[in-house]
Design a protein around this motif. Structure first.
Motif, PDB file in Angstrom:
ATOM      1  N   THR A  57      27.810  41.234 -30.796  1.00  0.00           N
ATOM      2  CA  THR A  57      29.005  42.261 -31.393  1.00  0.00           C
ATOM      3  C   THR A  57      30.495  41.591 -31.965  1.00  0.00           C
ATOM      4  OG1 THR A  57      29.757  44.615 -31.698  1.00  0.00           O
ATOM      5  CG2 THR A  57      30.134  43.190 -29.811  1.00  0.00           C
ATOM      6  N   ARG A 107      24.824  53.661 -25.489  1.00  0.00           N
ATOM      7  CA  ARG A 107      26.207  54.445 -25.420  1.00  0.00           C
ATOM      8  C   ARG A 107      26.073  55.195 -24.883  1.00  0.00           C
ATOM      9  NH1 ARG A 107      27.175  54.618 -32.216  1.00  0.00           N
ATOM     10  NH2 ARG A 107      27.921  52.618 -32.262  1.00  0.00           N
ATOM     11  N   GLY A 115      28.237  53.804 -22.667  1.00  0.00           N
ATOM     12  CA  GLY A 115      29.282  54.328 -22.696  1.00  0.00           C
ATOM     13  C   GLY A 115      31.384  54.421 -22.436  1.00  0.00           C
ATOM     14  N   ASP A 118      36.665  49.875 -18.699  1.00  0.00           N
ATOM     15  CA  ASP A 118      36.340  48.745 -20.382  1.00  0.00           C
ATOM     16  C   ASP A 118      36.278  47.398 -20.447  1.00  0.00           C
ATOM     17  OD1 ASP A 118      37.618  50.525 -22.073  1.00  0.00           O
ATOM     18  OD2 ASP A 118      39.722  50.236 -21.017  1.00  0.00           O
ATOM     19  N   PRO A 176      32.742  50.304 -23.217  1.00  0.00           N
ATOM     20  CA  PRO A 176      33.271  51.575 -24.863  1.00  0.00           C
ATOM     21  C   PRO A 176      33.236  50.519 -25.870  1.00  0.00           C
ATOM     22  CG  PRO A 176      33.655  51.921 -22.740  1.00  0.00           C
ATOM     23  CD  PRO A 176      33.969  50.686 -22.335  1.00  0.00           C
ATOM     24  N   ALA A 177      33.968  50.145 -26.358  1.00  0.00           N
ATOM     25  CA  ALA A 177      34.660  49.166 -27.216  1.00  0.00           C
ATOM     26  C   ALA A 177      33.378  48.281 -27.330  1.00  0.00           C
ATOM     27  CB  ALA A 177      35.579  48.189 -27.054  1.00  0.00           C
ATOM     28  N   GLU A 208      30.990  50.437 -29.232  1.00  0.00           N
ATOM     29  CA  GLU A 208      31.913  51.118 -30.696  1.00  0.00           C
ATOM     30  C   GLU A 208      31.705  50.383 -31.402  1.00  0.00           C
ATOM     31  OE1 GLU A 208      32.363  54.543 -32.150  1.00  0.00           O
ATOM     32  OE2 GLU A 208      31.548  54.299 -30.359  1.00  0.00           O
ATOM     33  N   SER A 209      31.117  48.721 -31.668  1.00  0.00           N
ATOM     34  CA  SER A 209      31.868  48.043 -32.729  1.00  0.00           C
ATOM     35  C   SER A 209      29.907  47.338 -33.266  1.00  0.00           C
ATOM     36  CB  SER A 209      32.644  47.218 -32.435  1.00  0.00           C
ATOM     37  OG  SER A 209      32.430  46.257 -31.219  1.00  0.00           O
TER      38      SER A 209
END
Length: 378
Positions: free
Chosen positions: A181, A233, A237, A241, A244-245, A248-249
């Protein structure tokens, strides 16, 4: 001219082809896929693997395409560090550690094996001994050679043909997801995070993408009804950090799911003039990041022994006595290393996390020595 057939055009197969061709062998690589390539995943190359690549003359090219791993460690789902490895000290003791996309590594090895005949869309079905040689029966016909190298993966046709009584691969107890990602914000941290029965790892790549992997103790052969990305997720999720990012991407089509399997130990890697290397010989769990590294060790060791022994049979006997104990020992260590990461009972998880925090970093570094201090044979 000495001749070799290599079954399998992956990392181990191309490394073996490059090493043999450089020593004057006529090499033919038979790959069942239509192309010599790899798909969406990263790979860690530890110092022992980079030494093997240096022997092949491609170490610097690999380093140019890779990114040094700056952080190794384990965190809890909250983000609290349980263990961190002093990477600078690891490099000082053993040498550099890098992360690279598998496709980039394979491209370098494919170029290094340019002296071999690379034949795609050709699957080996059987290997059989003949007077003064060995034959590979494949979809394109029959090829006779002085040597057959089985580098055709965990479901090796060479192994099935010559080791009919060998136990089949077994499920290790957990399933893995892999994805690439490109998050909106750059990610410079790496490492692995442990939960209860599941874990998540990340490693930045040289082009700004991030290689992510996850594992969970689920029954084999399953699939998520609403897609694998949705499954990730749900599971991860709410973790720290940048997990989650990263999820999401990610795009749904980027997620690969596969059950983790390992190969029960073989009594020998050699049958006559046929030899196994890489996953065909010792497929292991990925917990120590040594699967491809051991395949590279196999390849350069095999070529060196064929160069220094008077007969193929003597070289293969030496290869078996050198490579099998080491590879199988590392496979056992990898299995044991991954077991605590998959614990799910709360008391066991609390104990695991506490003990992990108490282990001195110096002890972890010393424990790596038998694996990372390997040097290629002269």
């Amino acid at each position: 001219m000495r001749t070799a057939v290599v079954a399998g055009g992956g990392i181990g197969g191309l490394a073996a082809a490059a090493a043999l061709a450089a020593r004057g062998w006529t090499v033919r690589v038979l790959e069942r896929a239509p192309e010599f390539t790899e798909v969406g995943a990263g790979i860690s190359l530890w110092p022992n693997a980079l030494r093997a690549l240096d022997v092949l003359g491609v170490g610097d090219r690999v380093r140019e395409r890779a990114v040094p791993e700056a952080e190794i460690g384990v965190r809890a789902a909250s983000g609290r560090w349980l263990m961190r490895t002093d990477v600078s000290e690891l490099i000082r003791r053993y040498g550099p550690l890098v992360m690279i996309h598998r496709a980039d590594l394979l491209a370098v090895l494919r170029e290094a094996a340019g002296g071999a005949d690379l034949v795609p869309s050709t699957e080996v079905a059987e290997v059989r001994a003949v007077p003064d040689g060995v034959e590979a029966v494949h979809t394109g016909g029959v090829t006779r050679a002085d040597l057959v190298v089985g580098a055709d993966g965990i479901r090796s046709a060479v192994r099935r043909s010559l080791w009919p009584g060998a136990r089949p691969p077994r499920y290790a107890g957990y399933t893995a997801w892999r994805l690439l990602t490109r998050p909106a914000e750059p990610v410079h941290v790496g490492g692995e995070t442990w939960g209860r029965g599941d874990r998540f790892g990340m490693a930045p790549l040289a082009d700004g993408r991030v290689y992510c992997y996850a594992a969970a103790g689920v029954p084999p052969g399953g699939h998520s009804p609403d897609g694998e990305l949705a499954e990730l997720r749900r599971r991860f999720g709410a973790w720290h950090d940048p997990i989650p990012a990263l999820l999401e991407s990610a795009s749904p089509e980027s997620v690969l799911r596969h059950d983790i399997e390992e190969l029960p130990p073989l009594k020998t890697f050699v049958r006559g003039r046929a030899v196994l290397l890489g996953d065909a010989a010792h497929a292991m769990t990925p917990n120590m990041g040594q699967g491809a590294c051991q395949a590279l060790e196999d390849a350069v060791t095999l070529a060196a022994l064929l160069d220094t022994r008077s007969t193929v049979e003597e070289a293969l006997a030496a290869y078996d006595s050198i490579r099998r104990p080491r590879a199988q020992r590392i496979a056992r260590q990898s299995r044991l290393a991954g077991a605590p990461a998959q614990w799910s009972l709360l008391p066991a998880v609390v104990l695991r996390d506490t003990l992990t925090r108490l282990v001195p970093g110096s002890l972890t570094l010393r424990a790596m020595a038998p694996v990372l201090s390997w040097t290629p044979p002269a």
